[in-house]
Write an enzyme that holds these catalytic residues in place. Structure first.
Site, PDB file in Angstrom:
ATOM      1  CG  ASN A   1      63.956 -10.666 -36.735  1.00  0.00           C
ATOM      2  OD1 ASN A   1      63.181  -9.761 -36.977  1.00  0.00           O
ATOM      3  ND2 ASN A   1      63.654 -11.930 -36.946  1.00  0.00           N
ATOM      4  CG  ASP A   2      63.087  -9.848 -32.135  1.00  0.00           C
ATOM      5  OD1 ASP A   2      62.303 -10.078 -33.074  1.00  0.00           O
ATOM      6  OD2 ASP A   2      63.490 -10.716 -31.340  1.00  0.00           O
ATOM      7  CB  VAL A   3      67.294  -4.542 -32.343  1.00  0.00           C
ATOM      8  CG1 VAL A   3      67.494  -5.337 -31.073  1.00  0.00           C
ATOM      9  CG2 VAL A   3      68.233  -5.016 -33.435  1.00  0.00           C
TER      10      VAL A   3
END
Lengths: 95, 479
Positions: free
Chosen positions: B405-407
């Site tokens: 997700n965040d990456v």
């Protein structure tokens, strides 16, 4: 010898710190976790200190504390090296 | 000096050299496993040296501790799941911190039991080191050891997602509280140094308690995504605690190995925070990923999300020439690494160029994904580091994001108001088609919205990673 034990200890401390700083300047991301885990196992070296204070047979408070120190340090050492080895075992290159 | 008496120092020297070589080799892929074994042997040698130095003593308490520790350590290390590795390292680390604090407490209790009295500092007179220095390393060993213990336990709880679901916990006035705690620790420490003998033991217990509180307080405000950096830093602390204990018991190999781990741990910590493009100070101040910082949390705020099933996804894959797979923590949770590799192999057989893009902090620890994919026997040369593959997304037909997700959040690259702005990401959004396998639209560890999910070229495949990949494999086989 012009140096007492304290100065000698400081020499060791400072040089070991430099060694640690220089040892790992480039680590492939693959190895970040295993390296952290391996270094963590090495920090269980406090085990030898624990063994030193645990020597002797009288069941005093000091001895019980020391035995607990030996046990916790051993968990760190044995567990740490085994876990690291398990991780690294998976990096064997198969062709 | 007879032979036996000169043997321990020689063993300590050999052991120190082996530790150094061990760490060195641990940082190269080819020699890493050998390096770990070398370090383990160095440890054994250090223990043998200590045993020889002690000579004949009643070994009851030593052996008891060794047996219990070996049993617990070996059992947990051999049974823990690969996905729970980061938590395990945190726990082991806490155990090491506890050991250093206990060594210091035990050695002081031992001095007391020998009947040594006098005001605080006087107890230590007659040792090889000046009394003031001994008090300093005694307190240092307790404080750093206890902070490592409670900090590691909180980190463990956060990595497990049990503690506040890994979210940062921001107590009001936490910085003031930390400073107050630290001041009290120093205060009690000074009191220990100058106070009466009777007060000594209780003073140390108070210092221990306050340090435990401090360690917990320091880690509580840090979000789960930053835990790897914290664990690495705590690892460095436990080395420093060990070095302090080394001065206390006068053991050179303890000082060398402890200091070396302390220093190397700091470097590794910096390497990791660099990988997230954040300063260490920034990580430690904490509070990262507060929901009030940006964007809608949970399922709110998403518009125009395109959903798809495995059949549709397989049809898109049929026309693809090149595929990049981006694994994330969802892959680890679902234990989907084997079926992920199966999909990769299947696509390769169909002539598709498949590569895996590994973000340095994907998962809960740097290198987490490499470990998992290696476990599934994904060929090493298909894995690419972020820098090596970031430029290839533009020419890629399909990017499959598995539980990351965040990456892959484009906000890090183009939204200056985002709390993760500046963090290097894998530009998955640049691929022609993006497939995101995820259970829901819930935010990742940073707790923020991901605009990739509502992009026009993104298909959301809502399911558990293992289930969706299994279905995908079945569909691709039918093509």
């Amino acid at each position: 010898m012009i140096m007492g034990p304290l100065l000698m200890g400081l020499y060791v401390l400072v040089l070991a710190a430099f060694l640690g700083f220089e040892l790992i300047n480039k680590v492939p991301p693959t190895l970040h976790t295993p390296l952290m885990s391996g270094a963590n196992a090495i920090s269980g070296i406090t085990l030898v200190g624990a063994i030193t204070v645990a020597a002797g047979g009288d069941p005093t408070l000091a001895r019980w504390l020391a035995a607990a120190a030996v046990a916790t340090a051993t968990i760190n050492v044995v567990g740490g090296f085994l876990v690291t080895d398990r991780m690294l075992k998976m990096f064997r290159r198969k062709k | 000096m007879n032979f036996l008496a000169s043997l321990p120092p020689v063993l300590y020297l050999i052991s120190s050299v082996m530790f150094t070589l061990g760490i060195k080799r641990l940082s190269k892929v080819k020699t890493a496993r050998q390096g770990n074994t070398l370090a383990a042997l160095a440890m054994l040698l250090a223990v043998i040296g200590t045993a020889l130095e002690l000579g004949w003593v009643d070994p009851t308490f030593i052996l008891g501790g060794l047996v219990v520790g070996t049993a617990i350590g070996a059992w947990t290390a051999l049974t823990v799941k690969m996905t729970a590795m980061p938590e395990m390292v945190a726990l082991f680390n806490g155990s090491g911190g506890a050991a250093s604090a206990l060594v210091a407490l035990a050695s002081y209790a031992g001095l007391r039991e020998k009947g040594l009295i006098g005001t605080g500092v006087k107890v230590f007179e007659g040792g090889t080191l000046p009394a003031g220095v001994q008090v300093f390393v005694l307190l240092g060993s307790i404080v750093v050891g206890a902070v490592t213990l409670s900090g590691s336990l909180v980190a463990w709880g956060k990595l497990q997602g049990r503690l506040a679901k890994g979210k940062p916990i921001l107590l009001p006035a936490r910085h003031a509280l930390s400073v107050a705690l630290l001041m009290s620790i120093i205060g009690v420490g000074v009191w220990f140094g100058v106070g009466t003998a009777e007060f000594g033991t209780s003073a140390l217990w108070i210092v221990t308690g306050l340090s435990l509180l401090l360690g917990g307080l320091l880690v509580l405000p840090i979000g789960g995504a930053d835990m790897p950096v914290v664990v690495s830093l705590l690892n460095s602390y436990s080395g420093i605690a060990a070095a302090a204990a080394g001065f206390l018991v006068g053991n050179p190999v303890l000082v060398v190995a402890g200091t070396m781990v302390g220093a190397a741990g700091l470097i590794l910590t910096r390497i990791m925070s660099d990988a997230m493009n954040r300063s260490l100070a920034n990580v430690l101040v904490g509070g990262f990923g507060q929901t009030d910082a940006a964007g809608g949390a949970a399922d709110e705020g998403y518009e125009g999300v395109t959903q798809a099933g495995p059949e549709e996804a397989a049809m898109i894959l049929e026309g693809a020439q090149s595929v990049i797979i981006v694994p994330g923590y969802g892959l680890a949770v679902a234990q989907a690494q084997h079926v992920c590799k199966e999909l990769g192999e299947l696509l390769i057989k169909r002539g598709v160029q498949v590569s895996y893009a590994i973000h340095p902090v994907a998962g809960r620890m740097p290198g987490h994904m490499n470990v998992l994919l290696a476990e599934a026997d994904v060929p090493y040369d298909l894995l690419y580091d972020m820098d090596a593959i970031a430029g290839s997304f533009k020419q890629t037909d399909v990017c499959i994001v598995v539980g990351a997700n965040d990456v892959v959040n484009p906000a890090a690259a183009n939204d200056p108001s985002s709390p993760i702005f500046g963090m290097p990401i894998l530009p998955a959004h640049e691929a022609q088609t993006v497939m995101v396998i995820k259970r829901s639209l819930s935010p990742g560890y940073a707790g923020i919205k991901n605009s990739l999910f509502e992009a026009d070229n993104t298909l959301m495949l809502f399911a558990d990673a293992k289930k969706m990949l299994t279905d995908l494999v079945a569909e691709v086989k039918e093509l």
